[in-house]
Motif scaffolding. Structure first.
Motif, PDB file in Angstrom:
ATOM      1  N   ILE A 391       0.858  -1.085  -0.218  1.00 24.39           N
ATOM      2  CA  ILE A 391       0.126   0.049   0.030  1.00 24.39           C
ATOM      3  C   ILE A 391       0.977   1.405  -0.159  1.00 24.39           C
ATOM      4  O   ILE A 391       0.577   2.293  -0.644  1.00 24.39           O
ATOM      5  N   ALA A 392       1.782   1.274   0.738  1.00 25.91           N
ATOM      6  CA  ALA A 392       2.896   2.256   0.928  1.00 25.91           C
ATOM      7  C   ALA A 392       3.612   2.667  -0.641  1.00 25.91           C
ATOM      8  O   ALA A 392       3.505   3.945  -0.887  1.00 25.91           O
ATOM      9  N   ASP A 393       3.869   1.652  -1.070  1.00 28.04           N
ATOM     10  CA  ASP A 393       4.605   1.736  -2.395  1.00 28.04           C
ATOM     11  C   ASP A 393       3.711   2.164  -3.443  1.00 28.04           C
ATOM     12  O   ASP A 393       3.938   3.173  -4.405  1.00 28.04           O
ATOM     13  N   ALA A 394       2.428   1.746  -3.521  1.00 30.17           N
ATOM     14  CA  ALA A 394       1.413   2.182  -4.507  1.00 30.17           C
ATOM     15  C   ALA A 394       0.834   3.458  -4.349  1.00 30.17           C
ATOM     16  O   ALA A 394       0.579   4.171  -5.252  1.00 30.17           O
ATOM     17  N   LEU A 395       0.529   3.782  -3.151  1.00 27.47           N
ATOM     18  CA  LEU A 395       0.151   5.420  -3.041  1.00 27.47           C
ATOM     19  C   LEU A 395       1.354   6.391  -2.596  1.00 27.47           C
ATOM     20  O   LEU A 395       1.321   7.568  -2.381  1.00 27.47           O
ATOM     21  N   ASP A 396       2.482   5.850  -2.897  1.00 21.26           N
ATOM     22  CA  ASP A 396       3.606   6.827  -2.495  1.00 21.26           C
ATOM     23  C   ASP A 396       3.879   7.538  -1.224  1.00 21.26           C
ATOM     24  O   ASP A 396       3.930   8.425  -1.099  1.00 21.26           O
ATOM     25  N   LEU A 397       3.671   6.503  -0.466  1.00 19.03           N
ATOM     26  CA  LEU A 397       3.742   7.053   1.227  1.00 19.03           C
ATOM     27  C   LEU A 397       5.217   7.014   1.646  1.00 19.03           C
ATOM     28  O   LEU A 397       5.847   6.244   1.280  1.00 19.03           O
ATOM     29  N   ASP A 398       5.445   7.804   2.741  1.00 11.96           N
ATOM     30  CA  ASP A 398       6.784   7.795   3.424  1.00 11.96           C
ATOM     31  C   ASP A 398       6.685   6.679   4.041  1.00 11.96           C
ATOM     32  O   ASP A 398       8.307   6.119   4.401  1.00 11.96           O
ATOM     33  N   GLN A 399       5.973   6.114   4.612  1.00 15.24           N
ATOM     34  CA  GLN A 399       5.830   4.740   5.453  1.00 15.24           C
ATOM     35  C   GLN A 399       4.863   4.015   5.465  1.00 15.24           C
ATOM     36  O   GLN A 399       3.736   4.526   4.937  1.00 15.24           O
ATOM     37  N   ALA A 400       4.798   2.770   6.030  1.00 11.82           N
ATOM     38  CA  ALA A 400       3.803   1.845   5.641  1.00 11.82           C
ATOM     39  C   ALA A 400       2.657   2.567   6.758  1.00 11.82           C
ATOM     40  O   ALA A 400       2.791   3.043   7.864  1.00 11.82           O
ATOM     41  N   PRO A 401       1.475   2.394   6.221  1.00  9.86           N
ATOM     42  CA  PRO A 401       0.274   2.898   7.216  1.00  9.86           C
ATOM     43  C   PRO A 401       0.002   1.819   8.209  1.00  9.86           C
ATOM     44  O   PRO A 401      -1.085   1.091   8.056  1.00  9.86           O
ATOM     45  N   LEU A 402       0.556   2.272   9.236  1.00  7.12           N
ATOM     46  CA  LEU A 402       0.489   1.226  10.480  1.00  7.12           C
ATOM     47  C   LEU A 402      -1.146   1.384  10.962  1.00  7.12           C
ATOM     48  O   LEU A 402      -1.705   0.406  11.671  1.00  7.12           O
ATOM     49  N   ARG A 403      -1.833   2.702  11.159  1.00 11.94           N
ATOM     50  CA  ARG A 403      -3.296   2.947  11.451  1.00 11.94           C
ATOM     51  C   ARG A 403      -3.937   3.489  10.257  1.00 11.94           C
ATOM     52  O   ARG A 403      -3.615   4.238   9.496  1.00 11.94           O
TER      53      ARG A 403
END
Length: 644
Positions: A391-403
């Protein structure tokens, strides 16, 4: 050229007869096998409107570089060839059913000189009769232990059998009369085979003749004053009865059928089968399948029947197969199974009676199997970590969405509008953090999403302000203040309701809903929370301000997790909506009745079951409820009659 147009065959070169086609990739591997009544129409549908195809079909076509086909004479031949090719090539884009566990069978090795009864798992062996499958191996052993009193056939291993023959002494079962001891010549090979045939007949459901024979022999022994033999025969009858009691009677005696039920979601499907022989449930089995291709329930049923019965022994096929929906080519499938069984096989959808009831039971088992499969998959730590990183890679997030927080709106034509907020932490549901909202806006789902996100994050900012987290910086010399955790309530010690911000907000919907959520966050100055929308129709992920969606692979753990989050939000929202709607229906008609308080309103609803039935009641019937007199009853009748 892009897409499948680069290898599209000319329309005139494709025959319009029944056949089977294969798509191949650049390495010449078969990636999809399909059948068609009319090859020309079916193949043209792949190339006519590429943009209108399902994403899974688009992926298959962009992977393929060639297509070929084979013409056959009939639809039955097409079914046979399709099954043969799927088995041979194992194409990645075809649906493949796999057992959700390794089921044990009761097996009788009729191919041996001295048949042996045993528990078996795994691939079937030629010359062996199988009964089941059973849920547990101990259930088979209990049944066999009872039946060996009446049918004392061999149950020992080959090594034990040989050793007993060498030393001339049978094993313990031979001494306690639970084995006829063919190893030492107590019975001949033919006599032992007759016992094995009788055992198989009893397990196949032909129980009546054995019970009648034993009862006849018992009465004759008693008449001849052979009381010990009569007592043994009585015990044999009781053993058979106990073995039969272990298998529930669900349909009429002599009914042989397989009952197939299907439970599915957009990504997976679970199939359960109950095997009914002689009116009794003889076994149960389950499969789970990843839906790597777009398929409606009828197509899933057809593919399942072909894969389930394709390699089965003729005697394993029942006279009747009950299914939730008929396959698209029901007549062809029926003919194929009938040919395989060497007798007529009926494929039907039960409409009423005991068979319909049993189908509902099997469907509940399929739903439970799918639920357990999803829970098992979701509970795996490695899988959850992979999903969050994807999810983090697909949405270009800085970190994995833990919440992750997900929001859904539920209503019927704009009435009783509610919304839900569900929380997943580390990929698992955190139900104590769930929240629900009564929505004030009546301007549609987009406005409702905007309102709910605004309310949630206003509360978040208020909580931060109350704990001093806003507009304050820790002293660089002393560091942060010690004491209670800011996000915990000092009175209860529990987390504050909206104190924790999510890493990712997911809304159920497309670009409009995602944009509304982002607008609400922007207006509140919240800039460290990512937003996306998950559209239900094609499972597309929409980011605010983007013209095109993010397409996650159908088999990806990321999409699986997002779908679970969205489905949980939908379930929570619709549960609250139904509760609110039910409450309003029950109470609104009685709220205005003078002198009628909450307790007596509840008593009325409990007694009559609904406002509709209460409206049909007379004043005398209403007076039967304790605490309601004639005057109040007349007032209730007048109020309800006036409302209607």
């Amino acid at each position: 050229m892009v897409g499948p147009a680069r290898f599209r065959p000319s329309s005139g070169s494709i025959p319009d007869s029944p056949g089977v086609y294969r798509f191949r990739d650049a390495d010449d591997r078969v990636i999809y096998v399909g059948k068609a009544k009319n090859l020309r129409q079916r193949l043209n549908s792949y190339f006519a409107d590429f943009a209108g195809l399902h994403p899974r079909t688009q992926t298959m076509l962009t992977t393929a570089v060639d297509v070929d086909w084979t013409v056959v004479g009939t639809e039955v031949e097409a079914l046979q060839l399709e099954y043969s090719w799927i088995k041979q090539y194992d194409p990645r884009f075809n649906v493949k059913y796999r057992d959700d566990k390794s089921y044990p069978y009761l097996a009788v090795t009729m191919g041996e000189e001295f048949p042996r009864v045993q528990v078996m798992r795994g691939a079937r062996r030629k010359g062996t009769r199988y009964f089941g499958p059973y849920s547990h191996a101990w259930a088979i052993r209990e049944t066999v232990d009872l039946l060996l009193r009446v049918f004392p056939i061999r149950s020992c291993s080959a090594g034990v059998f040989r050793r007993a023959g060498q030393i001339g002494r049978p094993c313990l079962l031979g001494y306690i009369d639970k084995c006829s001891a063919p190893c030492v010549g107590r019975v001949t090979a033919q006599e032992h085979r007759t016992l094995a045939d009788d055992f198989c007949d009893f397990m196949a459901g032909n129980t009546g003749r054995f019970m009648k024979r034993l009862e006849r022999e018992m009465r004759q022994a008693a008449a001849d004053q052979e009381y010990e033999r009569a007592a043994r025969l009585r015990d044999d009858i009781q053993a058979l009865l106990r073995a039969m009691e272990k298998q529930a009677v669900v349909l009429g005696e002599g009914t042989d059928c397989d009952v197939v039920a299907l439970a599915e979601d957009p990504l997976e499907a679970a199939v359960q089968v109950f095997y009914v022989r002689g009116g009794r449930i003889r076994g149960q089995r389950g499969w789970v399948v990843d839906k790597v291709e777009e398929a409606v329930p009828a197509e899933l049923v057809e593919q399942f029947l072909l894969q389930m019965y394709g390699d089965a022994a003729p005697e394993a096929l029942p006279r009747e197969v009950l299914v939730p929906v008929l396959p698209p080519d029901a007549e062809a499938v029926t003919e194929l199974l009938s040919e395989h069984r060497n007798a007529r096989v009926e494929i039907r959808v039960p409409q009423r009676g005991d068979k319909k009831t049993l189908m509902e039971t099997v469907w509940r088992n399929a739903m439970e199997a799918l639920k357990q499969h999803k829970l098992k998959r979701a509970s795996d730590l490695t899988t959850r970590s992979k999903a969050l990183q994807e999810i983090a890679d697909a949405l270009d997030l800085d970190q994995a969405p833990l919440r992750i927080e997900c929001y859904d709106v539920s209503h019927i034509q704009g009435t009783n509008v509610v919304a839900s907020m569900v929380v997943f932490e580390d990929g698992l549901a955190r139900k104590s953090e769930y929240r629900r909202f009564s929505v004030r806006s009546t301007e549609g789902d987009v406005a409702s999403i905007y309102e709910v996100i605004s309310r949630r994050f206003k509360r978040y900012l208020e909580e931060r302000s109350a704990t001093g987290e806003l507009d304050t910086e820790p002293d660089p010399e002393t560091g942060p203040e010690t004491g209670a955790e800011p996000t915990l309530d000092p009175e209860t010690g529990r987390p504050r309701k909206f104190a924790y911000p999510p890493n990712l907000v997911v809304v159920d919907g497309g670009p409009a809903q995602a944009a509304a959520a982002q607008r609400a966050l922007d207006e509140l100055g919240v800039d460290d929370v990512a937003v996306c929308g998950l559209a239900k129709r094609l499972e597309e992920v929409w980011l605010p301000g983007e013209d095109l969606p993010v397409i996650l692979p159908r088999s990806s753990e990321a999409l699986y997790l997002l779908q679970r989050v969205r489905d949980e939000a939908h379930r929570f929202a619709i549960t609250y909506h139904r509760s609110k709607r039910s409450k309003s229906v029950k109470e609104s008609a009685l709220d205005e009745v003078p002198g009628l308080g909450p307790a007596r309103r509840q008593a009325l609803i409990k007694h009559f079951g609904s406002v509709k039935r209460l409206r049909e009641a007379t004043a005398a019937q209403i007076c039967e409820i304790p605490g309601i007199g004639p005057a109040t009853a007349e007032t209730i009748v007048s109020a309800l009659k006036g409302e209607s």
